[in-house]
Design a protein around this motif. Sequence first.
Motif, PDB file in Angstrom:
ATOM      1  N   ILE A  54       0.860  -1.178   0.000  1.00 39.23           N
ATOM      2  CA  ILE A  54       0.000   0.000   0.000  1.00 39.23           C
ATOM      3  C   ILE A  54       0.899   1.231   0.000  1.00 39.23           C
ATOM      4  CG2 ILE A  54      -1.775   1.308   1.211  1.00 39.23           C
ATOM      5  CD1 ILE A  54      -2.745  -1.317   2.426  1.00 39.23           C
ATOM      6  N   PHE A  55       0.638   2.141  -0.968  1.00 37.50           N
ATOM      7  CA  PHE A  55       1.396   3.374  -1.140  1.00 37.50           C
ATOM      8  C   PHE A  55       0.450   4.560  -1.046  1.00 37.50           C
ATOM      9  CE2 PHE A  55       3.511   0.105  -3.599  1.00 37.50           C
ATOM     10  CZ  PHE A  55       4.856   0.290  -3.326  1.00 37.50           C
ATOM     11  N   ASP A  56       0.979   5.696  -0.571  1.00 42.34           N
ATOM     12  CA  ASP A  56       0.178   6.917  -0.664  1.00 42.34           C
ATOM     13  C   ASP A  56       0.387   7.502  -2.062  1.00 42.34           C
ATOM     14  OD1 ASP A  56       2.595   8.371  -0.658  1.00 42.34           O
ATOM     15  OD2 ASP A  56       2.254   9.248   1.316  1.00 42.34           O
ATOM     16  N   ILE A  57      -0.283   8.614  -2.361  1.00 41.36           N
ATOM     17  CA  ILE A  57      -0.202   9.166  -3.713  1.00 41.36           C
ATOM     18  C   ILE A  57       1.160   9.769  -4.038  1.00 41.36           C
ATOM     19  CG2 ILE A  57      -2.672   9.537  -3.959  1.00 41.36           C
ATOM     20  CD1 ILE A  57      -2.188  12.486  -3.290  1.00 41.36           C
ATOM     21  N   ASN A  58       2.009   9.938  -3.024  1.00 42.08           N
ATOM     22  CA  ASN A  58       3.366  10.423  -3.244  1.00 42.08           C
ATOM     23  C   ASN A  58       4.369   9.290  -3.423  1.00 42.08           C
ATOM     24  OD1 ASN A  58       2.686  13.210  -3.003  1.00 42.08           O
ATOM     25  ND2 ASN A  58       2.508  12.893  -0.795  1.00 42.08           N
ATOM     26  N   GLY A  59       3.890   8.049  -3.347  1.00 45.87           N
ATOM     27  CA  GLY A  59       4.765   6.899  -3.539  1.00 45.87           C
ATOM     28  C   GLY A  59       5.377   6.342  -2.271  1.00 45.87           C
ATOM     29  N   LYS A  60       5.030   6.887  -1.107  1.00 45.98           N
ATOM     30  CA  LYS A  60       5.560   6.378   0.159  1.00 45.98           C
ATOM     31  C   LYS A  60       4.844   5.076   0.513  1.00 45.98           C
ATOM     32  CE  LYS A  60       6.036   7.385   5.063  1.00 45.98           C
ATOM     33  NZ  LYS A  60       5.667   8.284   6.157  1.00 45.98           N
ATOM     34  N   MET A  61       5.639   4.029   0.788  1.00 45.13           N
ATOM     35  CA  MET A  61       5.061   2.734   1.137  1.00 45.13           C
ATOM     36  C   MET A  61       4.637   2.730   2.608  1.00 45.13           C
ATOM     37  SD  MET A  61       6.662  -1.113   0.983  1.00 45.13           S
ATOM     38  CE  MET A  61       7.061  -0.990  -0.739  1.00 45.13           C
ATOM     39  N   PHE A  62       3.399   2.318   2.840  1.00 46.42           N
ATOM     40  CA  PHE A  62       2.871   2.224   4.200  1.00 46.42           C
ATOM     41  C   PHE A  62       2.740   0.780   4.662  1.00 46.42           C
ATOM     42  CE2 PHE A  62       1.870   6.522   3.311  1.00 46.42           C
ATOM     43  CZ  PHE A  62       1.778   7.148   4.533  1.00 46.42           C
ATOM     44  N   TYR A  63       2.737  -0.161   3.722  1.00 46.82           N
ATOM     45  CA  TYR A  63       2.515  -1.562   4.090  1.00 46.82           C
ATOM     46  C   TYR A  63       3.096  -2.451   3.003  1.00 46.82           C
ATOM     47  CZ  TYR A  63      -0.009  -5.848   5.235  1.00 46.82           C
ATOM     48  OH  TYR A  63      -0.331  -7.141   5.561  1.00 46.82           O
ATOM     49  N   SER A  64       3.698  -3.561   3.419  1.00 47.88           N
ATOM     50  CA  SER A  64       4.183  -4.562   2.479  1.00 47.88           C
ATOM     51  C   SER A  64       4.133  -5.922   3.160  1.00 47.88           C
ATOM     52  CB  SER A  64       5.617  -4.250   2.043  1.00 47.88           C
ATOM     53  OG  SER A  64       6.073  -5.229   1.129  1.00 47.88           O
ATOM     54  N   ARG A  65       3.587  -6.892   2.449  1.00 48.05           N
ATOM     55  CA  ARG A  65       3.494  -8.240   3.010  1.00 48.05           C
ATOM     56  C   ARG A  65       3.522  -9.260   1.885  1.00 48.05           C
ATOM     57  NH1 ARG A  65      -1.673 -10.717   6.230  1.00 48.05           N
ATOM     58  NH2 ARG A  65      -0.925 -12.836   6.347  1.00 48.05           N
ATOM     59  N   SER A  66       4.318 -10.302   2.067  1.00 47.48           N
ATOM     60  CA  SER A  66       4.307 -11.438   1.149  1.00 47.48           C
ATOM     61  C   SER A  66       3.287 -12.440   1.652  1.00 47.48           C
ATOM     62  CB  SER A  66       5.680 -12.101   1.085  1.00 47.48           C
ATOM     63  OG  SER A  66       6.617 -11.205   0.533  1.00 47.48           O
ATOM     64  N   ILE A  67       2.528 -12.989   0.732  1.00 43.81           N
ATOM     65  CA  ILE A  67       1.541 -13.998   1.119  1.00 43.81           C
ATOM     66  C   ILE A  67       1.791 -15.271   0.327  1.00 43.81           C
ATOM     67  CG2 ILE A  67      -0.231 -12.326   1.768  1.00 43.81           C
ATOM     68  CD1 ILE A  67      -1.549 -13.206  -0.988  1.00 43.81           C
ATOM     69  N   GLU A  68       1.386 -16.377   0.903  1.00 40.88           N
ATOM     70  CA  GLU A  68       1.496 -17.671   0.233  1.00 40.88           C
ATOM     71  C   GLU A  68       0.236 -18.475   0.495  1.00 40.88           C
ATOM     72  OE1 GLU A  68       5.065 -19.800   1.149  1.00 40.88           O
ATOM     73  OE2 GLU A  68       6.355 -18.102   0.675  1.00 40.88           O
ATOM     74  N   ILE A  87      -2.804   3.659  -3.060  1.00 36.95           N
ATOM     75  CA  ILE A  87      -2.800   2.632  -4.101  1.00 36.95           C
ATOM     76  C   ILE A  87      -2.482   1.301  -3.421  1.00 36.95           C
ATOM     77  CG2 ILE A  87      -1.667   1.749  -6.176  1.00 36.95           C
ATOM     78  CD1 ILE A  87      -3.246   4.270  -6.733  1.00 36.95           C
ATOM     79  N   VAL A  88      -3.361   0.319  -3.633  1.00 39.97           N
ATOM     80  CA  VAL A  88      -3.103  -1.049  -3.176  1.00 39.97           C
ATOM     81  C   VAL A  88      -2.534  -1.786  -4.381  1.00 39.97           C
ATOM     82  CG1 VAL A  88      -4.107  -3.179  -2.281  1.00 39.97           C
ATOM     83  CG2 VAL A  88      -5.010  -0.959  -1.534  1.00 39.97           C
ATOM     84  N   ARG A  89      -1.341  -2.335  -4.231  1.00 40.57           N
ATOM     85  CA  ARG A  89      -0.679  -3.042  -5.329  1.00 40.57           C
ATOM     86  C   ARG A  89      -0.513  -4.504  -4.952  1.00 40.57           C
ATOM     87  NH1 ARG A  89       4.690  -0.490  -7.152  1.00 40.57           N
ATOM     88  NH2 ARG A  89       3.211   0.838  -8.228  1.00 40.57           N
ATOM     89  N   ILE A  90      -0.940  -5.377  -5.850  1.00 39.27           N
ATOM     90  CA  ILE A  90      -0.740  -6.814  -5.681  1.00 39.27           C
ATOM     91  C   ILE A  90       0.141  -7.278  -6.828  1.00 39.27           C
ATOM     92  CG2 ILE A  90      -1.822  -9.087  -5.603  1.00 39.27           C
ATOM     93  CD1 ILE A  90      -4.337  -7.673  -4.555  1.00 39.27           C
ATOM     94  N   SER A  91       1.268  -7.907  -6.467  1.00 35.49           N
ATOM     95  CA  SER A  91       2.210  -8.417  -7.471  1.00 35.49           C
ATOM     96  C   SER A  91       2.207  -9.933  -7.420  1.00 35.49           C
ATOM     97  CB  SER A  91       3.616  -7.907  -7.193  1.00 35.49           C
ATOM     98  OG  SER A  91       3.636  -6.503  -7.150  1.00 35.49           O
ATOM     99  N   VAL A  92       1.963 -10.541  -8.575  1.00 33.72           N
ATOM    100  CA  VAL A  92       2.000 -11.994  -8.714  1.00 33.72           C
ATOM    101  C   VAL A  92       2.925 -12.293  -9.881  1.00 33.72           C
ATOM    102  CG1 VAL A  92       0.662 -14.094  -9.119  1.00 33.72           C
ATOM    103  CG2 VAL A  92      -0.381 -12.170  -7.915  1.00 33.72           C
ATOM    104  N   THR A  93       4.084 -12.868  -9.604  1.00 35.76           N
ATOM    105  CA  THR A  93       5.118 -13.137 -10.605  1.00 35.76           C
ATOM    106  C   THR A  93       5.414 -11.854 -11.370  1.00 35.76           C
ATOM    107  OG1 THR A  93       4.277 -15.394 -10.693  1.00 35.76           O
ATOM    108  CG2 THR A  93       5.846 -14.791 -12.377  1.00 35.76           C
ATOM    109  N   ASN A  94       5.150 -11.800 -12.675  1.00 43.24           N
ATOM    110  CA  ASN A  94       5.431 -10.601 -13.476  1.00 43.24           C
ATOM    111  C   ASN A  94       4.193  -9.748 -13.697  1.00 43.24           C
ATOM    112  OD1 ASN A  94       8.149 -11.266 -13.806  1.00 43.24           O
ATOM    113  ND2 ASN A  94       7.683 -12.598 -15.523  1.00 43.24           N
ATOM    114  N   ASN A  95       3.153  -9.953 -12.929  1.00 41.79           N
ATOM    115  CA  ASN A  95       1.896  -9.238 -13.098  1.00 41.79           C
ATOM    116  C   ASN A  95       1.636  -8.350 -11.899  1.00 41.79           C
ATOM    117  OD1 ASN A  95       0.747 -10.673 -15.591  1.00 41.79           O
ATOM    118  ND2 ASN A  95       1.412 -12.325 -14.249  1.00 41.79           N
TER     119      ASN A  95
END
Length: 104
Positions: A54-68, A87-95
């Motif tokens: 999760i990032f704010d609109i300035n690009g500062k990360m507020f949260y990061s977690r790997s899930i399995e 912005i909530v970003r979900i990364s799965v492999t190259n997506n």
Amino acid sequence: LRYKHFGAPNSTGLSHTNLTDVRNDIRVYPNPLKQNEDLTIDFGAKLEKATVEIFDINGKMFYSRSIENASKMNLGTNDLLQSGFYIVRISVTNNVYNQKLIVK
């Protein structure tokens, strides 16, 4: 709310479904979110491995977690997110999937 998809059209991080199914089923709710309310991210399918950020609109990360091996996650936002746009970003492999989130 649905995610917008950016990235390669295939993935190896998914199980029991294909990428198109997951892209169409990812939901982030409630949105807008009230301060100190729990945020739910429903992936629509079981993901073998992904990263949620999760990032704010300035690009500062507020949260990061790997899930399995998860199809859904709940995030307690107590004092994590103040009123504003994120912005909530979900990364799965190259997506990568990005979703706007409003916190009131």
